[in-house]
Motif scaffolding. Structure first.
Motif, PDB file in Angstrom:
ATOM      1  N   MET A 105       0.905  -1.569  -0.121  1.00 32.79           N
ATOM      2  CA  MET A 105       0.088  -0.144   0.081  1.00 32.79           C
ATOM      3  C   MET A 105       0.878   1.356   0.043  1.00 32.79           C
ATOM      4  SD  MET A 105      -2.615  -0.973   3.044  1.00 32.79           S
ATOM      5  CE  MET A 105      -3.566  -2.508   3.139  1.00 32.79           C
ATOM      6  N   LEU A 108       2.953   1.860  -3.342  1.00 30.58           N
ATOM      7  CA  LEU A 108       2.265   2.194  -4.469  1.00 30.58           C
ATOM      8  C   LEU A 108       1.879   3.816  -4.284  1.00 30.58           C
ATOM      9  CD1 LEU A 108      -0.335  -0.652  -4.683  1.00 30.58           C
ATOM     10  CD2 LEU A 108       1.554  -0.272  -6.508  1.00 30.58           C
ATOM     11  N   VAL A 109       1.587   4.088  -3.123  1.00 31.68           N
ATOM     12  CA  VAL A 109       1.209   5.658  -3.105  1.00 31.68           C
ATOM     13  C   VAL A 109       2.693   6.411  -3.235  1.00 31.68           C
ATOM     14  CG1 VAL A 109       0.690   7.456  -1.447  1.00 31.68           C
ATOM     15  CG2 VAL A 109      -0.750   5.313  -1.862  1.00 31.68           C
ATOM     16  N   ALA A 119      -4.670   2.059  -3.830  1.00 26.21           N
ATOM     17  CA  ALA A 119      -3.628   1.401  -3.259  1.00 26.21           C
ATOM     18  C   ALA A 119      -4.136   0.380  -1.995  1.00 26.21           C
ATOM     19  CB  ALA A 119      -2.583   2.318  -2.679  1.00 26.21           C
TER      20      ALA A 119
END
Length: 344
Positions: A105, A108-109, A119
């Motif tokens: 998570m 991805l951000v 995400a």
């Protein structure tokens, strides 16, 4: 009592005892068997009273806020662990999956500039997929859950370290993923939205276990696999679903973890596997499956955190905190063995 013609007393029969009142031990046994979360609730209440007497700051709203925030991650993880243990399994990889999902998570951000909500969804799918691997190995290849998850613990940990490349990711404060760290004030009481997420998770799973056919089938499989199969329950489907739904709980725990550490850290949650099992066992769920309530796991997580917090406020050596938790686990398993035994 029947008397033989020879004058000897015949062995007692079931009819002889039918009208005899139950002993105190039998009554306690029956109550604890019907209410598995009762004994941990009593322990939590007594611990709260004892620590309040040792230090008046224990019941300060600021301290209670801290306890609630600290229990959110392990409490959410324990919810997923409960589903697996109710089927007479165990998941040693649950913490590793949580760290992997939280890192996916965050990265991805941070690196790919993916939308925070997307995400979160991808991280959730990663957690569900990882748990599906565990479930398929248990149901299709018929490997013991302990061995399967012991192996995948190393696999998921290695994947996390390779994916992280030794980096700790710090997210910007306005990132959607950090919403779980947002503080809500109720007077002097301050709790995070992560705590509310955990409570919502327990409410949903508690309803599913108690009021749906899936929940009844989960208990049936954990209590007696062969009897469940003869009753027409698809045992493999139920087992696989338990692991996959646990994956959703893991994703919630990962989201809360991201908010707590402010991003992704491959070294976070090192003891999360054992802490989740500890919370479930202390919470009254049987390691043999088929008995327990999910809210007991929340109580178990609170007990561990209350003991850590209360002993620290009382000035005890941190090693006594570890000792206390170990004794609680042994006591909880002993009580479970007694409850599962034939009534005396």
């Amino acid at each position: 009592m029947t008397i033989q013609s020879s004058g000897d007393i015949a062995p007692a029969t079931a009819e002889d005892f039918r009208g005899r009142p139950a002993s105190v031990g039998q009554r306690v046994h029956s109550v604890l068997h019907r209410q598995p979360a009762l004994s941990p609730a009593i322990v939590l209440l007594l611990a709260g009273v004892a620590f309040a007497l040792l230090n008046s700051r224990f019941y300060a709203l600021q301290n209670l806020s801290l306890v609630a925030q600290q229990v959110a991650v392990v409490g959410s993880l324990a919810a997923g662990q409960t589903l697996v243990i109710l089927t007479a399994g165990i998941d040693l990889s649950i913490g590793a999956v949580m760290v992997l999902a939280s890192l996916v998570m965050s990265k991805l951000v941070f690196g790919s500039h993916v939308n925070g909500l997307l995400a979160l969804l991808i991280g959730t799918l990663i957690a569900i997929a990882a748990q599906a691997v565990n479930g398929l190995l248990v149901t299709k290849i018929k490997l013991p859950p302990f061995i399967v998850t012991l192996g995948t613990l190393s696999v998921f940990t290695a994947i996390t370290l390779i994916y992280a490349q030794g980096q700790t990711i710090a997210l910007q404060p306005d990132t959607f993923l950090l919403w779980s760290a947002k503080t809500i004030s109720i007077g002097s009481l301050r709790i995070t939205t992560g705590v509310l997420l955990m409570i919502a998770l327990y409410a949903v799973l508690g309803y599913a276990l108690r009021y749906t056919a899936w929940g009844r089938h989960l208990y049936a499989v954990g209590d007696d696999v062969e009897a469940a199969r003869l009753a027409g329950i698809s045992v493999n489907r139920v087992l696989l679903s338990a692991y996959m739904v646990a994956g959703v709980a893991i994703a919630v725990a990962a989201w809360i973890l991201v908010g707590r550490v402010g991003g992704g850290d491959p070294n976070s949650g090192i003891n999360a596997n054992l802490e989740s099992i500890t919370a479930v066992v202390i919470g009254g769920t049987s390691l043999f499956g088929g008995r327990g309530v999910i809210f007991g796991s929340l109580i178990g997580a609170l007990i561990v955190q209350v003991f850590d917090n209360g002993l620290a406020l009382a000035g005890f050596d941190p090693n006594y905190q570890v000792l206390a938790v170990g004794l609680l686990v042994i006591a909880a398993v002993s009580v479970d063995q007694w409850i599962r035994s034939v009534k005396a």
